[in-house]
Each structure stands twice: as structure tokens, then as C-alpha cells.
Design a protein around this motif. Structure first.
Motif, PDB file in Angstrom:
ATOM      1  N   ASP A 215      48.686  48.850  41.996  1.00 15.28           N
ATOM      2  CA  ASP A 215      47.661  49.098  40.977  1.00 15.28           C
ATOM      3  C   ASP A 215      47.103  47.801  40.393  1.00 15.28           C
ATOM      4  OD1 ASP A 215      47.996  51.802  41.337  1.00 15.28           O
ATOM      5  OD2 ASP A 215      49.289  52.068  39.574  1.00 15.28           O
TER       6      ASP A 215
ATOM      7  N   VAL B 290      46.300  45.208  41.927  1.00 13.30           N
ATOM      8  CA  VAL B 290      45.212  44.725  42.785  1.00 13.30           C
ATOM      9  C   VAL B 290      43.885  45.275  42.275  1.00 13.30           C
ATOM     10  CG1 VAL B 290      44.236  44.761  45.113  1.00 13.30           C
ATOM     11  CG2 VAL B 290      46.711  44.466  44.796  1.00 13.30           C
ATOM     12  N   GLY B 291      43.846  46.577  42.031  1.00 17.45           N
ATOM     13  CA  GLY B 291      42.625  47.188  41.535  1.00 17.45           C
ATOM     14  C   GLY B 291      42.233  46.690  40.160  1.00 17.45           C
ATOM     15  N   ALA B 292      43.237  46.306  39.363  1.00 17.12           N
ATOM     16  CA  ALA B 292      42.959  45.894  37.992  1.00 17.12           C
ATOM     17  C   ALA B 292      42.369  44.495  37.887  1.00 17.12           C
ATOM     18  CB  ALA B 292      44.244  45.967  37.160  1.00 17.12           C
TER      19      ALA B 292
ATOM     20  N   SER C  61      36.714  40.206  44.014  1.00 11.32           N
ATOM     21  CA  SER C  61      35.938  40.814  45.097  1.00 11.32           C
ATOM     22  C   SER C  61      35.218  39.719  45.892  1.00 11.32           C
ATOM     23  CB  SER C  61      34.918  41.793  44.506  1.00 11.32           C
ATOM     24  OG  SER C  61      35.598  42.848  43.850  1.00 11.32           O
TER      25      SER C  61
ATOM     26  N   LEU D  36      37.392  42.299  48.109  1.00 10.39           N
ATOM     27  CA  LEU D  36      38.800  42.379  48.481  1.00 10.39           C
ATOM     28  C   LEU D  36      38.999  42.334  49.985  1.00 10.39           C
ATOM     29  CD1 LEU D  36      38.875  43.412  45.483  1.00 10.39           C
ATOM     30  CD2 LEU D  36      40.847  44.752  46.168  1.00 10.39           C
TER      31      LEU D  36
ATOM     32  N   ILE E 283      47.744  49.094  49.891  1.00 12.19           N
ATOM     33  CA  ILE E 283      46.611  48.236  49.525  1.00 12.19           C
ATOM     34  C   ILE E 283      45.497  48.371  50.551  1.00 12.19           C
ATOM     35  CG2 ILE E 283      45.869  45.843  49.177  1.00 12.19           C
ATOM     36  CD1 ILE E 283      48.708  45.271  48.105  1.00 12.19           C
TER      37      ILE E 283
ATOM     38  N   GLU F 140      43.822  51.832  49.867  1.00 12.68           N
ATOM     39  CA  GLU F 140      43.131  51.996  48.592  1.00 12.68           C
ATOM     40  C   GLU F 140      42.023  50.971  48.354  1.00 12.68           C
ATOM     41  OE1 GLU F 140      45.630  52.589  45.188  1.00 12.68           O
ATOM     42  OE2 GLU F 140      47.087  53.782  46.318  1.00 12.68           O
ATOM     43  N   TYR F 141      42.172  49.764  48.919  1.00  7.55           N
ATOM     44  CA  TYR F 141      41.239  48.689  48.568  1.00  7.55           C
ATOM     45  C   TYR F 141      40.559  48.032  49.767  1.00  7.55           C
ATOM     46  CZ  TYR F 141      43.790  49.304  44.222  1.00  7.55           C
ATOM     47  OH  TYR F 141      44.368  49.848  43.100  1.00  7.55           O
TER      48      TYR F 141
END
Length: 290
Positions: free
Chosen positions: A221, A223-225, A229, A231, A254, A257-258
Motif C-alpha cells: 500500500d 507504493v500507492g501512497a 510516477s 511507476l 505490486i 496493482e501498480y
């Protein structure tokens, strides 16, 4: 390139990468049953699975600085060959290595006034230091001068996010990272802390999470926070204390999700592993801030 890059074994870079990119590694020391070992020896592969097995079997491992005489000899060898050098060092917030080695370099500046000798305290550890060094290698290969490279590392070091979780709190207890009460209660309640390395280079607990899988997901999580970019263009480092399956789980999450494509997975070296224990899992990436 008329200069050489020196870093520490705490950067947890793979032997193949070190050889390919002509890096110089200063090995930190660990002690088992009063016998000293170096955490990196050029051309030799340490059986890190066996190291973590020793820890699981109850061996108490202590650690020490790099051999300072050997370190000075390496610096001298580079300087007498006619090359300048930059030392990209292990966080001074976690070890006395940087301060000791920087003192050697200051003395060598007086002895080699014709050479450029620079050092940067990364305030980083493990794959965070390794990621920063690998990015510095890319910049050097692009043609940055030694002064430009030192400035680049200094400017970007606080954009390397470090996220850790551990399997057994006893190792953080020994290192003074948690209290005896917290370690006991955490073990009873299956608490798995999530920690990071802050802007001063210290290891700081951030979250207390119940259960291993949830602690791994909490790291994903992050990573998303905060990750920079795009990513998909990042290379993220994952280091582990003999828990490859967990490293692979984090990598795949990861990716899904990213959309991150590139990862480097490697063991955590004995010196850092001695303080974090078997089952330590660490994630490193470029972020807006640590």
C-alpha cells in the motif's frame, strides 16, 4: 570515467552486478562464536540461507565496522592508480561505518591533493542504499563528473523509500528498537511491525499490524501512497531474510496493482540481517519522500 565508486556490503547488491559495473565493496564484519567473518568477499558467494538457518537455530550474531586498515588500502589502491573516488556510504544513523571511513578519506585528501575524493552519507540501508548506488552508476555511465554525481546522490537520497517488516520481534528487542514489554505483547498478539528509515537515517516503527500477510500488504500500500510516477518505469528492490516466497508475493502484488515491471530481489546481508532476523522483508522504491 576517471573515478571509481566505492560502497559497503550493506548495500546488498548482487555479486554479478558488482562485477559487471566495476564497483568496489567494503565488507562489514559479523561475529559468530567469537569468529569474525566479512559479509562480502570478492569472488566468493556467502551461503546466506545457511546464515539465516544458524539464526533460527539460536546462534547470536554480533556485528562490527569494516576492517579500517583494509578499507584504507582499497582507497589508496584506487588513488595511486591515478583515479579519483567517491564513497557512497551506509547510513550514519544506523552504523558508525560512515564516520570512521570518512575520517580516513579526510586524511587521504591531504596525502593525495591532486586527486578528488568525495563521500556521501546516503542515510540509507540495505536495498535502499543499493538502489541509490545503482542509480548513481547509471548517472556515472551517462557521463556525470564526480562532482556532479556527488551532488546528484545528495539531492536524491531522501527520495528512496525504505519499508520493512520482521517476523520475530526478539531481534528488534536486542537492537533496542522495541521495548521488552512491546516485544512480549507483540509476540503474543502476532503483531508484525512495519518500519521505515527516516530522513535522519534511523529505523523507525510506523505501524503495528496483526498478522504477517497484512504487514506485507501494508508495505504494498505504501507504493500507492508515495511512489513517484510513472511507476511502470521504476525498478524496485526487495530484500529478504530467507523468505523468498514473501518477497515474490510482494513483487506480484505490486505488479498487479501498480504495473511495475522491474524488480531486483536479493538476500539481506548478514550485518543487517543480524539485527532484523530471519523473515525480515524490505521494499525500496523512488518516492516523493521517504
Amino acid at each position: 570515467m576517471n573515478y571509481e565508486i566505492v560502497t559497503d556490503s550493506s548495500s546488498n547488491l548482487a555479486e554479478e552486478y558488482i562485477e559487471t559495473n566495476n564497483l568496489h565493496i567494503l565488507p562489514l564484519t559479523f561475529i559468530v562464536d567469537d569468529v569474525q567473518y566479512q559479509s562480502y568477499l570478492k569472488g566468493e558467494h556467502t551461503d546466506l540461507k545457511q546464515f539465516y538457518t544458524m539464526m533460527r537455530d539460536g546462534k547470536v550474531i554480533t556485528t562490527s565496522l569494516p576492517n579500517l586498515a583494509d578499507s584504507e588500502n582499497l582507497f589508496r589502491e584506487i588513488l595511486t592508480s591515478g583515479k579519483d573516488l567517491i564513497y557512497i556510504g551506509f547510513s550514519s544513523g544506523l552504523s558508525g561505518s560512515y564516520e570512521a571511513l570518512e575520517l580516513i578519506l579526510r586524511n587521504l585528501k591531504a596525502e593525495f591533493p591532486e586527486r578528488t575524493i568525495l563521500s556521501v552519507d546516503t542515510l540509507a540501508a540495505s536495498g535502499g542504499q543499493g538502489l541509490l548506488v545503482s542509480l548513481a552508476v547509471e548517472k556515472a555511465q551517462e557521463g556525470l563528473s564526480i562532482q556532479e554525481l556527488a551532488a546528484w546522490v545528495e539531492e536524491n537520497k531522501l527520495n528512496i523509500a525504505h519499508w520493512f517488516t520482521v517476523e520475530d520481534l526478539v531481534y528488534l528487542l536486542r537492537g533496542g528498537r522495541v521495548s521488552k514489554t512491546s516485544a512480549w505483547a507483540g509476540t503474543m498478539l502476532n503483531i508484525k511491525p512495519v518500519l521505515h528509515v527516516d530522513d535522519e537515517g534511523h529505523l523507525i516503527p510506523v505501524e503495528k499490524i496483526r498478522g504477517r500477510k497484512k504487514s506485507l500488504n501494508a508495505m504494498v500500500d505504501r507504493v500507492g501512497a508515495s511512489a513517484l510516477s510513472p511507476l511502470s518505469e521504476q525498478t524496485m528492490f526487495i530484500n529478504h531474510g530467507d523468505c523468498y516466497e514473501d518477497a515474490e508475493y510482494v513483487m506480484n502484488k505490486i505488479r498487479e496493482e501498480y504495473g511495475v515491471k522491474n524488480f531486483v530481489i536479493n538476500y539481506i546481508d548478514p550485518v543487517i540481517g543480524a539485527h532484523a532476523g530471519p523473515g525480515v522483508l524490505a521494499l525500496f522504491f523512488l518516492a516523493e519522500k521517504r
